[in-house]
Write a protein that holds these residues in place. Sequence first.
Motif: not given
Length: 255
Positions: A205-209, A211-215
């Motif tokens: 869950s932490k990684a997903m949040v 990742a949503s704006n990583a780029a």
Amino acid sequence: MTEMVQYERDSEGIGWLTIDRPNAANSLNEAARGELWTCFEAFRDDTEAGALVITGTGEKAFCAGGDLKEMASSVLRVPSADFIPQLNRNFSLDKPVIAAVNGVALGGGFLLAQMADLCVAADHATFAISEAKWGRGAPWAAPLPWMIPPRVALEILLTGERISAQRGYELGFVNRVVPMEELKSTVVELARRIMRNAPLSVRASKAMVYASNAAAVKDAFAAAEQLFEKVYMSDDAQEGPRAFGESRPPRWTGR
């Protein structure tokens, strides 16, 4: 010699990272920054610790950021990539991190609260990105417009003025505001709730949040580093800490 930043794990498996320089508003000098790296590594490698709480000693300061007196005595130019650990940027940590903000969070202290996954603040705590007041740079604030409205981020960056814990809560930067005497118990209960859940689900869950704006954040960091290079290399960047050390207003030249 007493460590300036300490890591310990309690009996419930909660890791505690404590900045312990109360006589210097828990500011981060070179030695403290090195110990910060060590403590994050200790938590990362501690298989018995399920969540980390970052806090400061005392009731006045969470962390006042960089040690401007130290900066005034040295010529600090563009900070190196490992100047300070930044979660989700130069230090990977899949376990949850909670900031327990027990007082002022200025500059690098704001950074610590910003990079934590959750933030609980005492009701007297205040937050500021004060770099503009001292001619310093804040490329680490690149993710801030992802967390709060851009115009509010601009006001915080351009004025250098403090916002209250309640204002931080209204903006969504702070998760909870509590009386100082309830800060530790609130953070502990929050950590307990997280740690009762399936660890793989929590970490995913932490990684997903993020990742949503990583780029976008990666590009923002790159642009911010370039934009602030001129600031770091300026005469004003040396004048700010010097004026702080001499207890006088800075004399800006714009060079």
